[in-house]
Design an enzyme around this catalytic site. Structure first.
Site, PDB file in Angstrom:
ATOM      1  N   LYS A 140       0.836  -1.200   0.000  1.00 56.30           N
ATOM      2  CA  LYS A 140       0.000   0.000   0.000  1.00 56.30           C
ATOM      3  C   LYS A 140       0.872   1.251   0.000  1.00 56.30           C
ATOM      4  O   LYS A 140       0.577   2.233  -0.696  1.00 56.30           O
ATOM      5  CB  LYS A 140      -0.923   0.004   1.218  1.00 56.30           C
ATOM      6  CG  LYS A 140      -1.779   1.264   1.316  1.00 56.30           C
ATOM      7  CD  LYS A 140      -2.765   1.205   2.476  1.00 56.30           C
ATOM      8  CE  LYS A 140      -3.595   2.485   2.557  1.00 56.30           C
ATOM      9  NZ  LYS A 140      -4.635   2.423   3.606  1.00 56.30           N
ATOM     10  N   HIS A 280      -6.870 -31.057 -33.660  1.00 56.20           N
ATOM     11  CA  HIS A 280      -7.864 -30.066 -33.234  1.00 56.20           C
ATOM     12  C   HIS A 280      -8.687 -30.561 -32.045  1.00 56.20           C
ATOM     13  O   HIS A 280      -9.921 -30.491 -32.038  1.00 56.20           O
ATOM     14  CB  HIS A 280      -8.764 -29.674 -34.400  1.00 56.20           C
ATOM     15  CG  HIS A 280      -8.023 -28.990 -35.516  1.00 56.20           C
ATOM     16  ND1 HIS A 280      -7.166 -27.928 -35.300  1.00 56.20           N
ATOM     17  CD2 HIS A 280      -7.983 -29.235 -36.845  1.00 56.20           C
ATOM     18  CE1 HIS A 280      -6.656 -27.546 -36.453  1.00 56.20           C
ATOM     19  NE2 HIS A 280      -7.120 -28.322 -37.412  1.00 56.20           N
TER      20      HIS A 280
END
Length: 528
Positions: A140, A280
């Site tokens: 922070k 695929h």
């Protein structure tokens, strides 16, 4: 916000102490005061450094088995104080709080503790409280404080130290990583609580803990960016954990297809050698034989056209004969639980082929959840880990299957669960004869699979397609008899399907009229 912040005092509290030697030496050499806790302080002293205990800073000893040691204004004030705020500075002076310019912190090994099967009490004690609190405080206040949570960032910190201090851009990056670290940590804890209580399998708020493994060249298409993430703790032999022996970097599509191949190969763990060829994300050939080379030949014969540029996975280590055969056609990726030196040498001749070796095979019945992103939401479901055995099957026709038909039914069913819906799989003698995937109706899947079988027969000069005398699996029930009749036309003699259609009687009657044996599984395997 200030830009360059000199480091005069550093707070170090580490569970993972890798890299601490070089870090501590550099800090001490620069005259940085070291403040630390417990085992980290002991390690620093063993390395010959002067260290101030946090308890000296706070005036309170560690207590409650170490649960309380850094939760104190002297620590958090030193991390959170805004250095150019007069009120903050006055409060620091009034209470004897010294500024902390650098925090080097990593957290208790919660996920590793869970992964090793520790009991509830041990898991609870590995929920870090003070560590995340200090990380968040430092992050922070990144305007003035650098927070390191990853040893990978130590070299850049040492470079900044040599340049006179950390700059704002570096501290911002460290803060972003720090908040991601605590978020992932809390996510892992929340998931553990949910898994311990099945009533909260789908909690009201869900978080996802994942770690970047690497960015990819692109996604499904070149205009899409992509990356690979892994869970914080992984207990599986998946592709991210495999060793890439050779070949180009894997693409998004490579990972997707190779995972499909590996997951199906894992179904045959501990059985006769099996080869899976995927294109695929759909299997285009699967076979089991007494030798791996034999399995390759049979899998390839199912659909040699689709196999070009495909992905191969095996359930046993690769040998030279199989490697030589695989390199006979263009193959993108080969995945296996090991390979002989001779096999590796043969693959090395194909420099672009990616060879991945795993330490084992993933458990196809493992628990877990899968997610799918939709517009405005995320779908979450359990993995499809359901399975059936011969004892679970229900005979619904007058004719019983032969022993070979039963074996082929189970083989075809195993493959079908890995084929995109609507899925139809013909199999004979442990080999896929034809695979129909991803069609909008089941009849077309049955016909497409039969067409592929006829083309294979023409290619190899067989007197008839392998669908003649085969077993056929359907991933969901036949809603009409037409799909089953298409299988009959292809020559199938046994059928395995979930059942459950309102027209089951019609389908059973058609099977009886054709002289088929048909088995119901009572379990569906849609795969979208």
């Amino acid at each position: 916000m200030t830009d360059i912040v000199p480091i005069r005092r550093a707070l170090i509290s580490l569970s993972d102490k890798s890299g601490i030697e070089a870090l501590a030496a550099a800090l001490a050499s620069a005259g940085v005061e070291l403040v630390s806790t417990g085992g980290t302080a002991a390690k620093l002293r063993a390395l010959g450094h002067d260290v101030r205990d946090v308890s000296d800073l706070t005036g309170f000893p560690e207590m409650m088995d170490g649960r309380v040691k850094t939760l104190h204004p002297t620590v958090h004030g030193g991390l959170l104080a805004v250095r150019d705020n007069p009120d903050h500075v006055a409060a620091m002076d009034a209470h004897g709080i010294g500024a902390i310019d650098l925090a080097v912190i990593n957290l208790y090994p919660f996920e590793a503790t869970v992964a090793k099967g520790a009991g509830r009490d041990e898991v609870i004690e590995n929920i870090d409280i003070g560590g995340p609190s200090m990380v968040r405080s430092a992050a922070k206040n990144h305007a003035s404080v650098a927070i390191l949570t990853d040893p990978a960032d130590y070299p850049e910190l040492l470079a900044a130290l040599g340049a006179g201090g950390t700059d704002l851009a570096f501290r911002k990056r460290l803060a972003a990583k720090a908040f991601a670290t605590t978020a992932a940590y809390d996510s892992a804890i929340s998931h553990w609580f949910a898994s311990a209580d099945q009533k909260t399998k789908f909690p009201a708020k869900a978080a996802s803990a994942r770690v970047l493994s690497g960015t990819l060249r692109y996604g499904e298409n070149p205009h899409q960016d992509a990356a690979l993430y892994v869970p914080g703790s992984v207990d599986t032999h998946g592709l991210p954990q495999a060793t890439q022996v050779q070949g180009k970097e894997l693409s998004y599509n490579n990972y997707n297809d190779a995972n499909a191949a590996l997951e199906l190969a894992a179904e045959f763990a501990g059985q006769d050698p099996a080869v899976v060829i995927v294109k695929h994300a759909n299997p285009c050939g699967v076979a089991q034989r007494g030798s791996l080379r034999g399995a390759w030949d049979e899998a390839l014969a199912c659909d040699s056209v689709s196999a070009f540029g495909g992905i191969v996975a095996t359930n046993v280590p690769l040998d030279a004969a199989t490697a030589e055969a695989i390199t006979g056609i263009f193959t993108e990726v080969v995945v296996a639980p090991g390979a002989s030196d001779e096999a590796k040498a043969l693959f090395a001749k194909k420099k672009n082929l990616r060879l991945l070796l795993t330490a084992g095979l993933p458990d196809p019945r493992r628990a877990g959840q899968v997610m799918s992103i939709i517009a405005g939401g995320i779908l979450v479901q359990d993995r499809d880990s359901g399975a059936i055995t011969a004892d679970d099957l229900k005979l619904v026709t007058r004719r019983e299957p032969t022993a070979q038909e039963l074996a082929d039914c189970l083989f075809a069913w195993t493959v079908a669960r890995h084929v995109k819906s609507n899925a139809i799989v013909y199999a004979k003698d442990g080999v896929t004869a034809g695979i129909g995937a991803g069609q909008m109706n089941r009849r077309d899947s049955a016909r497409i699979a039969a067409i592929k079988a006829r083309e294979a027969a023409e290619t190899y000069g067989w007197p008839q397609p392998r669908t003649v005398g085969s077993a056929v699996a359907s991933d969901a029930f036949f809603p009409f008899a037409d799909g089953l009749l298409a299988a009959v036309e292809a020559g199938a003699t046994a059928v395995i399907q979930p059942g459950g259609s309102i027209r089951d009687d019609e389908v059973i009657a058609a099977a009886d009229e054709a002289g088929l044996a048909m088995l119901f599984t009572g379990m569906r395997h849609f795969r979208h």
